[in-house]
Write an enzyme that holds these catalytic residues in place. Structure first.
Site, PDB file in Angstrom:
ATOM      1  N   HIS A  52      -8.054   2.605   8.378  1.00 42.01           N
ATOM      2  CA  HIS A  52      -7.953   3.401   9.649  1.00 42.01           C
ATOM      3  C   HIS A  52      -8.448   2.493  10.626  1.00 42.01           C
ATOM      4  O   HIS A  52      -9.096   3.697  11.709  1.00 42.01           O
ATOM      5  CB  HIS A  52      -8.256   4.724   9.555  1.00 42.01           C
ATOM      6  CG  HIS A  52      -7.731   5.401   8.002  1.00 42.01           C
ATOM      7  ND1 HIS A  52      -6.845   6.134   8.105  1.00 42.01           N
ATOM      8  CD2 HIS A  52      -8.965   5.634   6.759  1.00 42.01           C
ATOM      9  CE1 HIS A  52      -6.968   6.258   6.585  1.00 42.01           C
ATOM     10  NE2 HIS A  52      -7.906   6.082   6.181  1.00 42.01           N
ATOM     11  N   CYS A  53      -8.574   1.430  10.830  1.00 39.38           N
ATOM     12  CA  CYS A  53      -9.086   0.490  11.669  1.00 39.38           C
ATOM     13  C   CYS A  53     -10.427   0.719  12.270  1.00 39.38           C
ATOM     14  O   CYS A  53     -10.449   0.808  13.267  1.00 39.38           O
ATOM     15  CB  CYS A  53      -8.293   1.112  13.367  1.00 39.38           C
ATOM     16  SG  CYS A  53      -6.338   0.740  13.143  1.00 39.38           S
ATOM     17  N   ALA A  54     -11.030   1.418  11.552  1.00 41.87           N
ATOM     18  CA  ALA A  54     -12.167   1.243  11.900  1.00 41.87           C
ATOM     19  C   ALA A  54     -13.495   0.972  10.554  1.00 41.87           C
ATOM     20  O   ALA A  54     -14.091   2.072   9.596  1.00 41.87           O
ATOM     21  CB  ALA A  54     -13.013   3.629  12.223  1.00 41.87           C
TER      22      ALA A  54
END
Ligand SMILES: Cc1ncc(COP(=O)(O)O)c(C=O)c1O
Length: 343
Positions: free
Chosen positions: A338-340
């Site tokens: 999730h891009c984190a």
């Protein structure tokens, strides 16, 4: 029936008023904003300004001219960070940041010599304001925080951080990607100097829209330079807003679609939307906890989160679950980092 549960990435479906407004503009108007002086161009300009006004109203910002349009919250965050931070500046941030903040900060650290302090969060994604206070140094120029984690859903104590930043005279930048349109945001009461938002998530607008509310007099260098439609003989980017930070032909159709989405949100009311989201979250959390082998992360209390429920199921990789739900049940969810990644 298809069930779309990937709203943390982008909302679907949109209110029909959104595509209707875009269609109407493209088919019946088509004029650019801030350039022509013919009737249709002035009408398009008025619709763009109306969207600025609606955004200012939604976030209780007193000047629509300092609502700057961008193509995404990623661009808004880059604009605020790269436009303000200078070599040697210190920045305080959370450990929950999306790569839109994190990669930008890491790039500034490597190329410009800024210094970063990451405030730890609990396993539930909760931040203690005392940790934020302890991270501040005499060279802290900015605090940048996500309003809610896109992985755990946890809502951050934005008002407390804003009060602290104001007391210490430090700029406060908030990434409202997961909250704008569902959690009330008041830039004045919460002491938010810079609010980065996206149009295509809970604001229910189209992709390619976003913005930065500039609620401070910090000097922000533009990311790009170019035509603004006015003062064309002047050889630099004008220093007045919004033209200072907006160059090139705007996404007029997208902004008009976002304007229609904002009218829908205002008619529904944020409280009604949030209440429905809470009800659905409580239902989903209860139902999911009965799935054998499931492990749910983040707070189990819907008042502490936005509509995100992260989970794993024992002996299955996430991609397998997402693929199965899509293929067998027509339920669309997100799997992966999730891009984190630090979360
Ligand atoms: C917290 C957060 N920040 C930034 C972004 C980046 O959004 P966009 O890709 O629309 O610019 C997202 C999108 O998932 C997000 O959840």
């Amino acid at each position: 029936m298809d069930i779309f549960l990937d709203n943390a990435a982008t909302s679907f479906p949109k209110p029909l008023a959104v595509p209707d407004a875009i269609y109407d503009y493209i088919v019946n108007n088509g004029g650019t904003s801030g350039r022509g002086s013919y009737e249709k161009a002035i009408l398009a300009d008025g619709l763009v300004y109306q969207t600025r006004k609606s955004l200012a109203k939604l976030f209780n910002h007193d000047d629509p001219k300092t609502v700057v349009f961008t193509s995404s919250v990623t661009e808004s965050l880059n604009l605020a960070l790269k436009g303000i931070l200078k070599p040697g500046d210190h920045v305080v941030t959370s450990s929950l940041e999306h790569n839109a903040v994190w990669r930008c900060l890491k790039t500034l650290e490597r190329d410009q010599g800024i210094h970063i302090t990451v405030v730890p969060a609990t396993e539930q994604g909760e931040t203690d304001i005392k940790d934020v206070a302890a991270a501040i140094t005499p060279t802290t120029k900015m605090i940048v925080f996500t309003h809610a984690s896109n992985v755990l859903g946890t809502i951050q104590p934005i008002a407390e951080i804003g009060a602290l930043a104001r007391k210490k005279n430090i700029l406060f930048l908030v990434d409202a990607a997961q909250t704008a349109g569902v959690i009330p945001i008041d830039v004045q009461e919460q002491n938010i100097d810079l609010l980065a938002f996206t149009g295509h998530k809970s604001l229910l607008g189209p992709m390619g829209t976003g913005g930065l509310i500039v609620n401070c007099d910090a000097n922000i260098d533009p990311l790009i330079s170019g035509g603004t439609g006015g003062d064309s003989a002047y050889e630099y980017q004008p220093d007045y807003y919004p033209n200072h930070l907006e160059a090139g032909t705007m996404n007029v159709s997208g902004i008009i679609g976002l304007g229609a989405a904002l009218a829908f949100l205002e008619a529904e009311g944020l409280e009604t939307i949030r209440h429905k989201e809470d009800t659905l979250m409580d239902y989903a959390l209860n139902a999911l906890s009965e799935v054998p082998g499931i492990e749910i992360y983040g707070p189990r209390d819907s008042s502490k989160t936005v509509g995100v429920i992260p989970f794993n199921i024992e002996d299955h990789v996430p991609e397998e679950i997402a693929f199965y739900l899509d293929q067998e049940c027509h339920v669309m969810i997100r799997s992966g980092l999730h891009c984190a990644p630090s979360v």
